[in-house]
Write a protein that holds these residues in place. Structure first.
Motif, PDB file in Angstrom:
ATOM      1  N   GLU A   1       0.707  -0.853  -0.248  1.00 12.15           N
ATOM      2  CA  GLU A   1      -0.057  -0.041   0.011  1.00 12.15           C
ATOM      3  C   GLU A   1       0.490   1.610   0.073  1.00 12.15           C
ATOM      4  O   GLU A   1       1.802   1.272   0.759  1.00 12.15           O
ATOM      5  N   PRO A   2       0.119   1.833  -0.670  1.00  8.34           N
ATOM      6  CA  PRO A   2       1.429   3.743  -1.102  1.00  8.34           C
ATOM      7  C   PRO A   2       1.192   4.045   0.445  1.00  8.34           C
ATOM      8  O   PRO A   2       0.668   4.704   1.201  1.00  8.34           O
ATOM      9  N   ARG A   3       2.559   4.720   0.888  1.00  2.66           N
ATOM     10  CA  ARG A   3       2.752   5.609   2.090  1.00  2.66           C
ATOM     11  C   ARG A   3       2.063   6.715   2.057  1.00  2.66           C
ATOM     12  O   ARG A   3       2.604   7.507   1.824  1.00  2.66           O
ATOM     13  N   VAL A   4       1.124   7.366   2.599  1.00  2.00           N
ATOM     14  CA  VAL A   4       1.651   8.578   2.251  1.00  2.00           C
ATOM     15  C   VAL A   4       0.894  10.001   3.929  1.00  2.00           C
ATOM     16  O   VAL A   4       0.703   9.556   4.713  1.00  2.00           O
ATOM     17  N   LEU A   5       2.125  10.724   3.988  1.00  3.65           N
ATOM     18  CA  LEU A   5       2.088  11.488   4.903  1.00  3.65           C
ATOM     19  C   LEU A   5       0.898  12.281   5.355  1.00  3.65           C
ATOM     20  O   LEU A   5       1.270  13.699   3.622  1.00  3.65           O
TER      21      LEU A   5
ATOM     22  N   ARG B   1      -9.503   9.665   6.640  1.00  7.85           N
ATOM     23  CA  ARG B   1     -10.283   8.322   6.349  1.00  7.85           C
ATOM     24  C   ARG B   1     -10.590   8.498   5.154  1.00  7.85           C
ATOM     25  O   ARG B   1     -10.658   7.170   3.998  1.00  7.85           O
ATOM     26  N   THR B   2     -10.160   9.594   4.318  1.00  6.92           N
ATOM     27  CA  THR B   2     -10.703   9.147   2.729  1.00  6.92           C
ATOM     28  C   THR B   2      -9.571   8.165   2.210  1.00  6.92           C
ATOM     29  O   THR B   2      -9.970   7.038   1.728  1.00  6.92           O
ATOM     30  N   LEU B   3      -8.297   8.250   1.940  1.00  8.31           N
ATOM     31  CA  LEU B   3      -7.169   7.612   1.996  1.00  8.31           C
ATOM     32  C   LEU B   3      -7.040   6.349   2.238  1.00  8.31           C
ATOM     33  O   LEU B   3      -6.451   5.881   1.454  1.00  8.31           O
ATOM     34  N   THR B   4      -7.084   5.963   3.404  1.00  6.74           N
ATOM     35  CA  THR B   4      -7.290   4.916   4.118  1.00  6.74           C
ATOM     36  C   THR B   4      -8.037   4.232   3.184  1.00  6.74           C
ATOM     37  O   THR B   4      -8.179   3.173   3.004  1.00  6.74           O
ATOM     38  N   ALA B   5      -9.417   5.003   3.083  1.00  7.11           N
ATOM     39  CA  ALA B   5     -10.815   4.393   2.536  1.00  7.11           C
ATOM     40  C   ALA B   5      -9.895   3.677   0.848  1.00  7.11           C
ATOM     41  O   ALA B   5     -10.326   2.947   0.291  1.00  7.11           O
ATOM     42  N   GLU B   6      -8.769   4.451   0.088  1.00  9.95           N
ATOM     43  CA  GLU B   6      -9.078   4.095  -0.752  1.00  9.95           C
ATOM     44  C   GLU B   6      -7.559   3.072  -0.893  1.00  9.95           C
ATOM     45  O   GLU B   6      -6.995   2.901  -1.986  1.00  9.95           O
ATOM     46  N   GLY B   7      -7.141   2.496  -0.349  1.00 11.02           N
ATOM     47  CA  GLY B   7      -5.961   1.771  -0.217  1.00 11.02           C
ATOM     48  C   GLY B   7      -4.961   2.592   0.098  1.00 11.02           C
ATOM     49  O   GLY B   7      -3.681   2.272   0.650  1.00 11.02           O
TER      50      GLY B   7
ATOM     51  N   THR C   1      -1.722   3.747   3.323  1.00  7.92           N
ATOM     52  CA  THR C   1      -1.335   3.710   4.701  1.00  7.92           C
ATOM     53  C   THR C   1      -0.775   5.403   4.714  1.00  7.92           C
ATOM     54  O   THR C   1      -0.153   5.725   4.149  1.00  7.92           O
ATOM     55  N   VAL C   2      -2.104   5.384   5.821  1.00  6.14           N
ATOM     56  CA  VAL C   2      -1.588   7.145   6.127  1.00  6.14           C
ATOM     57  C   VAL C   2      -1.033   7.126   7.448  1.00  6.14           C
ATOM     58  O   VAL C   2      -1.377   6.532   8.596  1.00  6.14           O
ATOM     59  N   ALA C   3      -0.069   8.596   7.513  1.00  6.65           N
ATOM     60  CA  ALA C   3       0.770   9.117   8.687  1.00  6.65           C
ATOM     61  C   ALA C   3       0.161  10.868   8.567  1.00  6.65           C
ATOM     62  O   ALA C   3      -0.153  11.212   7.503  1.00  6.65           O
ATOM     63  N   VAL C   4      -0.497  11.083   9.644  1.00  2.00           N
ATOM     64  CA  VAL C   4      -0.491  12.787  10.503  1.00  2.00           C
ATOM     65  C   VAL C   4       0.279  13.182  10.949  1.00  2.00           C
ATOM     66  O   VAL C   4       1.332  12.842  11.319  1.00  2.00           O
ATOM     67  N   ALA C   5       0.695  14.838  11.044  1.00  2.78           N
ATOM     68  CA  ALA C   5       1.535  15.908  11.351  1.00  2.78           C
ATOM     69  C   ALA C   5       0.532  17.435  11.408  1.00  2.78           C
ATOM     70  O   ALA C   5      -0.306  17.115   9.987  1.00  2.78           O
TER      71      ALA C   5
ATOM     72  N   GLU D   1     -11.852  13.572  -5.102  1.00  2.00           N
ATOM     73  CA  GLU D   1     -11.526  11.980  -6.332  1.00  2.00           C
ATOM     74  C   GLU D   1      -9.769  12.708  -6.955  1.00  2.00           C
ATOM     75  O   GLU D   1      -9.632  12.074  -8.011  1.00  2.00           O
ATOM     76  N   GLU D   2      -9.978  14.314  -7.196  1.00  2.00           N
ATOM     77  CA  GLU D   2      -8.678  14.738  -7.405  1.00  2.00           C
ATOM     78  C   GLU D   2      -8.117  14.191  -7.658  1.00  2.00           C
ATOM     79  O   GLU D   2      -6.325  14.424  -7.325  1.00  2.00           O
ATOM     80  N   LEU D   3      -7.720  14.835  -5.880  1.00  2.00           N
ATOM     81  CA  LEU D   3      -6.775  15.089  -4.801  1.00  2.00           C
ATOM     82  C   LEU D   3      -6.383  13.429  -4.826  1.00  2.00           C
ATOM     83  O   LEU D   3      -5.064  13.299  -5.414  1.00  2.00           O
ATOM     84  N   ILE D   4      -7.110  11.696  -4.659  1.00  2.00           N
ATOM     85  CA  ILE D   4      -6.583  10.624  -5.045  1.00  2.00           C
ATOM     86  C   ILE D   4      -5.936  10.655  -6.399  1.00  2.00           C
ATOM     87  O   ILE D   4      -4.813   9.925  -6.345  1.00  2.00           O
ATOM     88  N   ALA D   5      -6.333  11.162  -7.416  1.00  2.00           N
ATOM     89  CA  ALA D   5      -5.864  11.073  -9.341  1.00  2.00           C
ATOM     90  C   ALA D   5      -4.123  11.468  -8.352  1.00  2.00           C
ATOM     91  O   ALA D   5      -3.739  10.419  -9.695  1.00  2.00           O
ATOM     92  N   ARG D   6      -4.410  12.297  -8.537  1.00  2.00           N
ATOM     93  CA  ARG D   6      -3.341  13.367  -8.539  1.00  2.00           C
ATOM     94  C   ARG D   6      -2.175  12.186  -7.753  1.00  2.00           C
ATOM     95  O   ARG D   6      -0.728  12.569  -7.830  1.00  2.00           O
ATOM     96  N   LEU D   7      -2.570  11.803  -6.153  1.00  2.00           N
ATOM     97  CA  LEU D   7      -1.451  11.392  -5.519  1.00  2.00           C
ATOM     98  C   LEU D   7      -1.368   9.885  -6.406  1.00  2.00           C
ATOM     99  O   LEU D   7      -0.334   9.671  -6.192  1.00  2.00           O
ATOM    100  N   ARG D   8      -1.701   9.206  -6.278  1.00  2.00           N
ATOM    101  CA  ARG D   8      -1.466   8.177  -7.286  1.00  2.00           C
ATOM    102  C   ARG D   8      -0.468   8.091  -8.234  1.00  2.00           C
ATOM    103  O   ARG D   8       0.435   7.518  -8.726  1.00  2.00           O
TER     104      ARG D   8
END
Length: 222
Positions: free
Chosen positions: A6-10, A24-30, A32-36, A112-119
């Motif tokens: 799973e891609p790791r996103v901060l 929540r959204t990014l976790t649901a999209e697969g 692995t999320v960390a926050v700061a 949806e745009e955020l997720i597409a750009r991150l992928r």
């Protein structure tokens, strides 16, 4: 074939509701999320977890997103960065790109745009089969040569093979038994792995990247 990790996103943002929504959204999209919540925490988390992509808010108290991005690039880190901002003027976008950001998204945005750009950024930032990377360290596989930052490092054949094993799975421990099996033959003396790890540490320089896991083996950690 092993399943893709799973891609790791901060996610770095000082707005708690937005931070929670993105997690929540990014976790649901697969992902692995960390926050700061601020720049200092973001830099510490990058060193600890080495994310595949960073969502970075520009406007934060203290160290803002532009300063965080500049520090990451100054350290030689090439992790893709997507900047978030409420400012949509061209000069603001230019400042973000000049600081080292790879992409720019203006608030409010569609998830949806955020997720597409991150992928797209994780695909772009994925290492090729020609080289392996961790932090500011890279190993070119065809030539078996290593670089750290702007410094070239000369390696022997076994040093390169040992470093490759560490870089193949940097978040897992490389046991002495596995190193002996894949780099040396059965005639190798028991402490040969420790000797070669010591040589690698010296050649890679400071700050140290190879750490001993007592009684087990070695792993990369920035």
């Amino acid at each position: 074939m092993l399943p893709a990790a799973e891609p790791r996103v901060l996610v770095v943002d000082d707005d708690p509701p937005l931070q929670r929504m993105l997690a929540r959204t990014l976790t649901a999209e697969g992902f692995t999320v960390a926050v700061a919540a601020d720049g200092g925490a973001a830099l510490a988390e990058v060193e600890r977890s080495l994310p595949d992509v960073i969502v970075l808010d520009v406007a934060m108290p203290g160290m803002d997103g532009l300063a965080v991005c500049r520090r990451l690039r100054a350290k030689g880190m090439t992790t893709p960065v997507l900047m978030l901002t409420a400012r949509d003027a061209v000069p603001d976008r230019v400042l973000g790109l000049q600081a080292g950001a790879d992409d720019y998204l203006v608030k409010p945005f569609a998830t949806e745009e955020l997720i597409a750009r991150l992928r797209a950024l994780t695909r772009r930032g994925a290492p090729t089969t020609e080289s392996l990377r961790f932090a500011d360290l890279a190993l070119d596989l065809p030539t078996r040569t290593a670089t750290r930052g702007n410094r070239s490092i000369e390696l022997s054949g076994r040093e390169a093979a040992l470093l490759e094993l560490l870089l193949r799975d940097p978040r897992s421990v490389l046991t002495r038994e596995r190193a002996l099996e894949q780099v040396w033959d059965d005639a190798a003396v028991p402490n040969v792995v420790d000797r070669y790890v010591g040589r690698l540490r010296q050649k890679l320089g400071e700050p140290p990247l190879i750490h001993t896991v007592r009684g087990v083996g070695f792993m990369l950690r920035s």
